[in-house]
Design a protein around this motif. Structure first.
Motif, PDB file in Angstrom:
ATOM      1  N   GLN A  80      42.414  20.821  -3.442  1.00 11.74           N
ATOM      2  CA  GLN A  80      41.326  20.986  -3.480  1.00 11.74           C
ATOM      3  C   GLN A  80      40.394  20.253  -4.545  1.00 11.74           C
ATOM      4  N   LEU A  81      40.923  20.296  -5.676  1.00  8.51           N
ATOM      5  CA  LEU A  81      40.197  19.530  -6.975  1.00  8.51           C
ATOM      6  C   LEU A  81      39.966  18.101  -6.903  1.00  8.51           C
ATOM      7  N   HIS A  82      41.187  17.624  -6.416  1.00 11.28           N
ATOM      8  CA  HIS A  82      41.407  16.193  -6.436  1.00 11.28           C
ATOM      9  C   HIS A  82      40.557  15.670  -5.220  1.00 11.28           C
TER      10      HIS A  82
ATOM     11  N   LEU B 109      35.561  23.424  17.544  1.00  7.77           N
ATOM     12  CA  LEU B 109      36.038  23.786  16.359  1.00  7.77           C
ATOM     13  C   LEU B 109      34.988  23.969  15.335  1.00  7.77           C
ATOM     14  N   VAL B 110      34.813  25.018  15.095  1.00  6.25           N
ATOM     15  CA  VAL B 110      33.548  25.553  13.950  1.00  6.25           C
ATOM     16  C   VAL B 110      34.197  25.747  12.525  1.00  6.25           C
ATOM     17  N   ILE B 111      33.817  24.830  11.585  1.00  8.79           N
ATOM     18  CA  ILE B 111      34.377  24.928  10.070  1.00  8.79           C
ATOM     19  C   ILE B 111      33.061  25.645   9.280  1.00  8.79           C
ATOM     20  N   ASN B 112      33.262  26.787   9.065  1.00  4.37           N
ATOM     21  CA  ASN B 112      32.014  27.540   8.037  1.00  4.37           C
ATOM     22  C   ASN B 112      32.697  27.754   6.718  1.00  4.37           C
ATOM     23  N   ALA B 113      31.663  27.336   5.914  1.00  3.15           N
ATOM     24  CA  ALA B 113      31.903  27.435   4.377  1.00  3.15           C
ATOM     25  C   ALA B 113      30.597  27.649   3.777  1.00  3.15           C
ATOM     26  N   PRO B 114      29.884  28.903   3.865  1.00  2.00           N
ATOM     27  CA  PRO B 114      28.495  29.013   3.647  1.00  2.00           C
ATOM     28  C   PRO B 114      28.413  28.980   2.138  1.00  2.00           C
ATOM     29  N   THR B 115      29.199  29.491   1.281  1.00  2.48           N
ATOM     30  CA  THR B 115      29.338  29.308  -0.108  1.00  2.48           C
ATOM     31  C   THR B 115      29.554  28.178  -0.582  1.00  2.48           C
ATOM     32  N   ASN B 116      29.825  27.151   0.047  1.00  2.00           N
ATOM     33  CA  ASN B 116      30.366  25.713  -0.317  1.00  2.00           C
ATOM     34  C   ASN B 116      29.264  25.040  -1.208  1.00  2.00           C
ATOM     35  N   SER B 117      29.863  24.319  -2.370  1.00  2.18           N
ATOM     36  CA  SER B 117      28.868  23.520  -3.166  1.00  2.18           C
ATOM     37  C   SER B 117      29.690  22.773  -3.903  1.00  2.18           C
ATOM     38  N   ASP B 118      28.875  21.773  -4.525  1.00  2.00           N
ATOM     39  CA  ASP B 118      30.046  20.732  -5.660  1.00  2.00           C
ATOM     40  C   ASP B 118      30.728  21.658  -6.532  1.00  2.00           C
ATOM     41  N   ALA B 119      30.152  22.751  -7.086  1.00  2.02           N
ATOM     42  CA  ALA B 119      30.958  23.733  -8.025  1.00  2.02           C
ATOM     43  C   ALA B 119      31.918  24.704  -7.326  1.00  2.02           C
ATOM     44  N   ASN B 120      31.659  25.147  -6.176  1.00  2.58           N
ATOM     45  CA  ASN B 120      32.604  25.900  -5.302  1.00  2.58           C
ATOM     46  C   ASN B 120      33.384  25.031  -4.180  1.00  2.58           C
ATOM     47  N   ARG B 121      34.315  24.305  -4.957  1.00  2.00           N
ATOM     48  CA  ARG B 121      35.095  23.468  -4.038  1.00  2.00           C
ATOM     49  C   ARG B 121      36.394  24.180  -3.966  1.00  2.00           C
ATOM     50  N   TYR B 122      36.780  25.386  -4.164  1.00  2.00           N
ATOM     51  CA  TYR B 122      38.111  25.856  -4.083  1.00  2.00           C
ATOM     52  C   TYR B 122      37.956  26.996  -3.133  1.00  2.00           C
TER      53      TYR B 122
ATOM     54  N   MET C 271      34.290  30.055  -0.414  1.00  2.00           N
ATOM     55  CA  MET C 271      34.616  29.213  -1.590  1.00  2.00           C
ATOM     56  C   MET C 271      34.179  29.766  -2.879  1.00  2.00           C
ATOM     57  N   SER C 272      34.606  29.247  -3.974  1.00  2.00           N
ATOM     58  CA  SER C 272      34.528  29.928  -5.122  1.00  2.00           C
ATOM     59  C   SER C 272      34.474  28.646  -6.210  1.00  2.00           C
ATOM     60  N   ALA C 273      34.068  28.803  -7.177  1.00  2.00           N
ATOM     61  CA  ALA C 273      34.101  27.969  -8.599  1.00  2.00           C
ATOM     62  C   ALA C 273      35.418  27.754  -9.215  1.00  2.00           C
ATOM     63  N   SER C 274      36.256  28.731  -8.993  1.00  2.00           N
ATOM     64  CA  SER C 274      37.711  28.777  -9.695  1.00  2.00           C
ATOM     65  C   SER C 274      38.630  29.068  -8.721  1.00  2.00           C
ATOM     66  N   PRO C 275      39.717  28.413  -8.985  1.00  2.00           N
ATOM     67  CA  PRO C 275      40.978  28.287  -8.048  1.00  2.00           C
ATOM     68  C   PRO C 275      41.462  29.603  -7.674  1.00  2.00           C
TER      69      PRO C 275
END
Length: 760
Positions: free
Chosen positions: A625-627, A693-706, A737-741
């Motif tokens: 997820q990071l890379h 196929l629906v892919i939801n990630a409402p808390t997604n952001s550049d920081a919340n990549r995990y 999604m979250s900012a920490s793994p």
């Protein structure tokens, strides 16, 4: 005061971020930049693309030409003169072109040579869209507009007031013919120019109609004027002339055919009918929007949306249709294999070494019906030439290594492709796996591979370790297809056994793949950063991971998951040192790795592109997820320098598009995708069967990549893989999604993706 200033700055920043979010895309074609990747050159590729004005998988593509005739860099962003508008079938500058001719309007002096007719232009007066191109030619005071169908096109030239207005048609220099028929306002001809051959009976026939009376017509051999209106020579051009008023628009209707002049006329009448330029343009735009809208994204930044659809656009060109529809409505084609005109489908212009990895798996998921036609075309390739192509441009082309047609055929059938002669294709795979063919077909070194289990380093077969690793994966693909077809175990088990041949090149002393001599000793001295030699456009650090079919087996060879992860980590942390002695120069792929700032990770070329997804096999999916997000952020953008190496027929774009979806096909010819991290807050993929196929990630952001948690159909899902067959049923994936793994998710044995070693 400082506090107020800080608060104001924070509010402005937040508002700016909010403003950049794209909530809905209703016109996806308008987000595309066809100039993405065009700022490239021989020694540094930022894509090696050109602005392609065409329809998805269309037979013909049009592009402004800034390079000289025969130059693979036919359009480069840093150029400042255009010398023609070219019909092209070029898959890449390294493969060059075939079936090309050019059209150029001009005023003033009658100059047909490329340098003589060329005009200054500026990107400030250029509009490039997939369905439309416009540019102002300053030296001639003419605006050129182009729009296209699959096999035809329309031009609109806006002229100044002039007694000396012209159009040049250049049929290029390998043997060409042109006839001007003034009374019909018509030009016919053909070009035989191609870069990869030989091609028997090859001609690209064209027909051009102009909607203005032709007052002057001339034909030239090179730049030498000939008498009459008809000429056949090595290099033929024609010039027609007329007077124009200020702002007068002159229209051209153009079509071509690989079959015959009559078929070119039929292609024109069928695809253009009585449509105006604007009507053709509107239809082309609608076709693009319909095709692109199979994937709708929401909740990304402006740059992310532009990059996503620009990459998707690149994926929808190659392989391009080489078949045409005859008067009875039947598909027909010129065969690049035997030079005959035959019934059925035909495609060309792709290298499986690149595209087996993600482009073809993407077609099998989102556009399977076009791949059904492509598979039928492969049947014809085999019947007409005796081999499946590994690079078609348009016939067999002697470049790259591997026998990756096995993957392209097997993945299509395993992912549900039906309605074509799969049994003939299976026999073609067996034939290719056990024989060496012409022009990189079959397997170079097959006698060694089948007897020793590897292609030796010291038998004068170049890139031997790369061949071995790719053949082993290709054997896996044959094994998988054979099982799906119910072939006897005595047959399929041979290929299952050969799929383990990768183990023969693993050097436990370095933990890397290494060339091996015929006597069983490893090649020495060994430099893991040496490009080429035993490997193909990469080094051991890149090719060691080319065990798509059995990552668990590679983990075991390396001594377990921790050592495997440490090895993966090393790719990112090593300095970008290299040994270029095999090539004698720093090839562009090396330079692109060196300047990317990602250590030994060479995303600009294909062998290592799947490596980012391998952490999920070893219980540390958060590193994927990071890379993955780092690569997407740093190495892709919808700008002229927006790729980090060759785009390569949709493959490098396919990596981005799959990664934006949140998963990637590490092992084509299996049912699985490996999970990564979605890019957008929401993505909706409308499948051909009508399911979504629906892919939801409402808390997604550049920081919340995990990925904190994932539910599918409302149920918790911890695996690091997704099933293709389950996705086809329709699914809703909800990512939190979250900012920490989350280091407790995806770490169990059952969460690990498929490996042949652990096959039940």
């Amino acid at each position: 005061m400082k506090k107020i200033s800080l608060l104001l700055t924070t509010c402005l920043f937040s508002a700016n971020v909010f403003a950049q979010q794209v909530t809905k895309v209703t016109d996806p074609v308008e987000w595309i930049n066809p100039l993405m990747g065009t700022q490239s050159k021989y020694d540094l590729s930022n894509g090696n693309t050109y602005p392609a004005i065409a329809l998805p998988w269309g037979m013909n593509t049009w592009t402004p030409q800034t390079g000289k005739m025969g130059d693979g860099w036919q359009y480069t962003y840093d150029a400042y003169k255009i010398n023609g508008f070219k019909q092209t079938h070029q898959p890449s500058p390294w493969m060059n072109d075939y079936g090309q001719f050019a059209i150029m309007p001009l005023t003033g002096k009658m100059k047909v040579s490329q340098n003589g007719r060329a005009s200054w232009f500026s990107h400030k007066a250029e509009v490039a869209k997939p369905y439309y191109y416009s540019v102002y030619l300053a030296d001639h005071d003419i605006t050129t507009e182009i729009t296209s169908t699959e096999r035809a096109a329309q031009f609109r030239f806006t002229y100044p007031k002039s007694d000396s207005s012209y159009i040049v048609v250049d049929a290029f220099d390998r043997g060409s013919y042109i006839k001007v028929i003034p009374e019909q306002r018509k030009i016919v001809g053909y070009s035989t120019k191609y870069a990869r051959g030989p091609l028997k009976n090859f001609k690209n026939y064209f027909v051009i109609y102009v909607d203005k009376a032709i007052n002057l017509s001339q034909v030239y051999s090179d730049s030498t004027l000939n008498t009459g209106n008809e000429l056949s020579a090595k290099h033929v051009s024609a010039l027609i002339g007329f007077k124009t008023k200020t702002g007068e628009k002159v229209h051209l209707r153009v079509a071509s055919s690989f079959i015959s002049p009559e078929q070119a006329e039929l292609n024109l009448s069928r695809e253009l009918a009585n449509d105006s330029f604007d009507a053709t343009c509107a239809k082309a735009k609608a076709t693009w929007n319909k095709t692109l809208s199979r994937i709708q994204v929401e909740g990304g930044t402006t740059d992310q949306v532009r990059t996503f659809y620009s990459c998707l656009y690149r994926m929808l060109f190659f392989p391009n249709k080489m078949y045409e529809i005859n008067a009875k409505g039947q598909p027909m084609h010129y065969s690049a294999q035997n030079g005959e005109v035959l019934p059925g489908y035909k495609f060309a212009g792709t290298g499986f070494w690149d595209t087996f990895r993600a482009l073809y798996p993407f077609l099998n998921l989102v556009y399977p019906s076009i791949n059904k036609e492509m598979q039928a075309g492969l049947v014809n390739d085999y019947k007409e030439g005796g081999w499946l192509p590994e690079w078609s441009s348009p016939g067999y082309s002697a470049v790259m290594v591997g026998n990756n047609s096995a993957s392209v055929v097997a993945d299509a059938y395993i992912k549900g492709g039906r309605g074509y002669d799969i049994n003939t294709l299976y026999q073609a795979l067996l034939h290719g796996a056990n024989n060496k063919g012409p022009a990189a077909t079959g397997r170079e070194g097959v006698e060694y591979y089948n007897s020793l289990g590897y292609v030796p380093y010291d038998v004068k077969i170049n890139e031997n370790a790369a061949r071995t690793l790719e053949y082993a994966y290709d054997d896996f693909a044959i094994y998988q297809l054979g099982r799906a077809l119910g072939r006897p175990a005595s047959e399929t088990n041979l290929y299952k056994k050969r799929a383990m041949n990768y183990k023969n090149l693993f050097d436990s002393s370095t933990g890397l793949m290494r060339g091996k001599n015929k006597d069983g000793s490893f090649q020495s001295p060994f430099s893991p950063v040496k490009w080429g030699d035993a490997f193909t456009e990469g080094n051991s650090w890149h090719y060691t991971w080319s065990v798509f079919q059995d990552m668990q087996g590679l983990i075991d060879l390396m001594g377990g998951k921790q050592k495997f992860v440490t090895k993966l980590d090393s790719v990112w942390t090593m300095p970008p040192v290299f040994d270029d002695s095999y090539y004698g120069e720093v090839i562009h792929e090396i330079r692109e790795m060196q300047i990317a700032g990602m250590g030994q990770y060479a995303h600009g070329n294909q062998p290592i592109q799947h490596m980012t997804y391998l952490y999920g096999y070893a219980g540390e999916p958060w590193k994927t997820q990071l890379h993955v997000r780092d690569v997407m952020n740093k190495l892709y953008k919808a700008t002229p320098d927006g790729y980090c190496g060759d785009e390569d027929n949709g493959q490098t774009s396919a990596w981005y598009v799959f990664s934006a979806m949140g998963f990637y096909p590490v092992t084509p010819a299996s049912d699985q995708y490996v999970l990564g991290t979605p890019l957008f807050k929401k993505m909706t993929v409308t499948l051909e069967n009508g399911k979504q196929l629906v892919i939801n990630a409402p808390t997604n952001s550049d920081a919340n990549r995990y990925v904190k948690t994932l539910t599918i159909g409302g149920k918790p899902y911890t695996h690091n893989w997704l099933s293709h067959s389950n996705l086809l049923k329709g699914a809703v994936l909800n990512f939190d999604m979250s900012a920490s793994p989350n280091k407790t998710r995806g770490i169990k044995t059952e969460d690990v993706p498929y490996s042949l070693s652990t096959e039940k």
